[in-house]
Scaffold this motif. Structure first.
Motif, PDB file in Angstrom:
ATOM      1  N   TYR A 221      42.051  31.716  41.675  1.00 34.44           N
ATOM      2  CA  TYR A 221      43.187  30.898  41.262  1.00 34.44           C
ATOM      3  C   TYR A 221      43.887  31.572  40.077  1.00 34.44           C
ATOM      4  O   TYR A 221      43.241  31.958  39.096  1.00 34.44           O
ATOM      5  N   TYR A 222      45.200  31.662  40.184  1.00 30.15           N
ATOM      6  CA  TYR A 222      46.017  32.300  39.157  1.00 30.15           C
ATOM      7  C   TYR A 222      47.012  31.296  38.579  1.00 30.15           C
ATOM      8  O   TYR A 222      47.628  30.524  39.326  1.00 30.15           O
TER       9      TYR A 222
ATOM     10  N   ARG B 174      46.827  30.674  44.510  1.00 30.94           N
ATOM     11  CA  ARG B 174      45.472  31.092  44.843  1.00 30.94           C
ATOM     12  C   ARG B 174      45.508  32.163  45.919  1.00 30.94           C
ATOM     13  O   ARG B 174      46.467  32.239  46.693  1.00 30.94           O
ATOM     14  N   GLN B 175      44.462  32.946  45.940  1.00 32.13           N
ATOM     15  CA  GLN B 175      44.353  34.000  46.948  1.00 32.13           C
ATOM     16  C   GLN B 175      42.922  34.079  47.438  1.00 32.13           C
ATOM     17  O   GLN B 175      42.013  34.378  46.655  1.00 32.13           O
TER      18      GLN B 175
ATOM     19  N   ALA C  43      38.861  30.511  46.552  1.00 32.99           N
ATOM     20  CA  ALA C  43      39.870  31.531  46.281  1.00 32.99           C
ATOM     21  C   ALA C  43      39.820  31.902  44.804  1.00 32.99           C
ATOM     22  O   ALA C  43      39.169  31.218  44.008  1.00 32.99           O
TER      23      ALA C  43
ATOM     24  N   TYR D  86      56.074  33.204  44.738  1.00 38.05           N
ATOM     25  CA  TYR D  86      55.417  33.897  43.641  1.00 38.05           C
ATOM     26  C   TYR D  86      56.387  34.767  42.850  1.00 38.05           C
ATOM     27  O   TYR D  86      56.216  34.970  41.648  1.00 38.05           O
TER      28      TYR D  86
ATOM     29  N   LYS E 257      43.524  37.207  52.479  1.00 40.77           N
ATOM     30  CA  LYS E 257      44.736  36.408  52.711  1.00 40.77           C
ATOM     31  C   LYS E 257      45.770  36.675  51.617  1.00 40.77           C
ATOM     32  O   LYS E 257      45.448  37.206  50.562  1.00 40.77           O
ATOM     33  N   GLU E 258      46.986  36.265  51.896  1.00 40.40           N
ATOM     34  CA  GLU E 258      48.047  36.422  50.915  1.00 40.40           C
ATOM     35  C   GLU E 258      47.948  35.345  49.844  1.00 40.40           C
ATOM     36  O   GLU E 258      47.365  34.285  50.049  1.00 40.40           O
ATOM     37  N   ARG E 259      48.551  35.652  48.697  1.00 40.32           N
ATOM     38  CA  ARG E 259      48.589  34.668  47.624  1.00 40.32           C
ATOM     39  C   ARG E 259      49.453  33.487  48.068  1.00 40.32           C
ATOM     40  O   ARG E 259      50.531  33.672  48.626  1.00 40.32           O
ATOM     41  N   GLU E 260      48.962  32.283  47.806  1.00 32.54           N
ATOM     42  CA  GLU E 260      49.701  31.111  48.222  1.00 32.54           C
ATOM     43  C   GLU E 260      49.902  30.138  47.061  1.00 32.54           C
ATOM     44  O   GLU E 260      49.069  30.040  46.158  1.00 32.54           O
TER      45      GLU E 260
END
Length: 121
Positions: A93-94, A37-38, A91, A105, A42-45
């Motif tokens: 979500y990916y 999620r991002q 966020a 990632y 913020k950075e993708r986490e």
């Protein structure tokens, strides 16, 4: 592999959502699947990951006990059940597929387009 995420939306704090990620291709069952999620600015986490059989799962501490990742290889689909949602879960979500998996990632080779989850307080 092409991935299509869906299921995002607006929900109140404490509510639930289920995200889905449909994959094309006959090799879906051979991939480790993950959710990231991002949030804005913020950075993708990393959120969660599941191995090819579904027998092993891994979660970020921030979602452990609230989110559940699962997969149905017959339907080429991975799910993320999100319960007890908090505003900080807001966020995009990916979903992602990779041969290595884990929480980084760059270990994932294929990515979906993202679905927006907004949790209101």
């Amino acid at each position: 592999v092409q991935l299509q995420a869906s299921g995002g939306g607006l929900v109140q704090a404490g509510g639930s959502l289920r995200l889905s990620c449909a994959a094309s291709g006959r090799t879906f069952s051979s991939y480790i699947m993950g959710w990231f999620r991002q949030a804005p600015g913020k950075e993708r986490e990393f959120v969660a990951a599941i191995n090819w059989s579904g027998g092993s799962t891994y979660y970020a501490d921030s979602v452990k006990g609230r989110f559940t990742i699962s997969r149905d290889n017959a339907k080429n689909t991975v799910y993320l059940q999100m319960n007890s949602l908090k505003p900080e879960d807001t966020a995009v979500y990916y979903c992602a597929a990779g041969s290595v998996g884990g929480s980084y990632y760059y270990n994932y080779d294929y990515w979906g387009q993202g679905t927006l989850v907004t949790v209101s307080s």
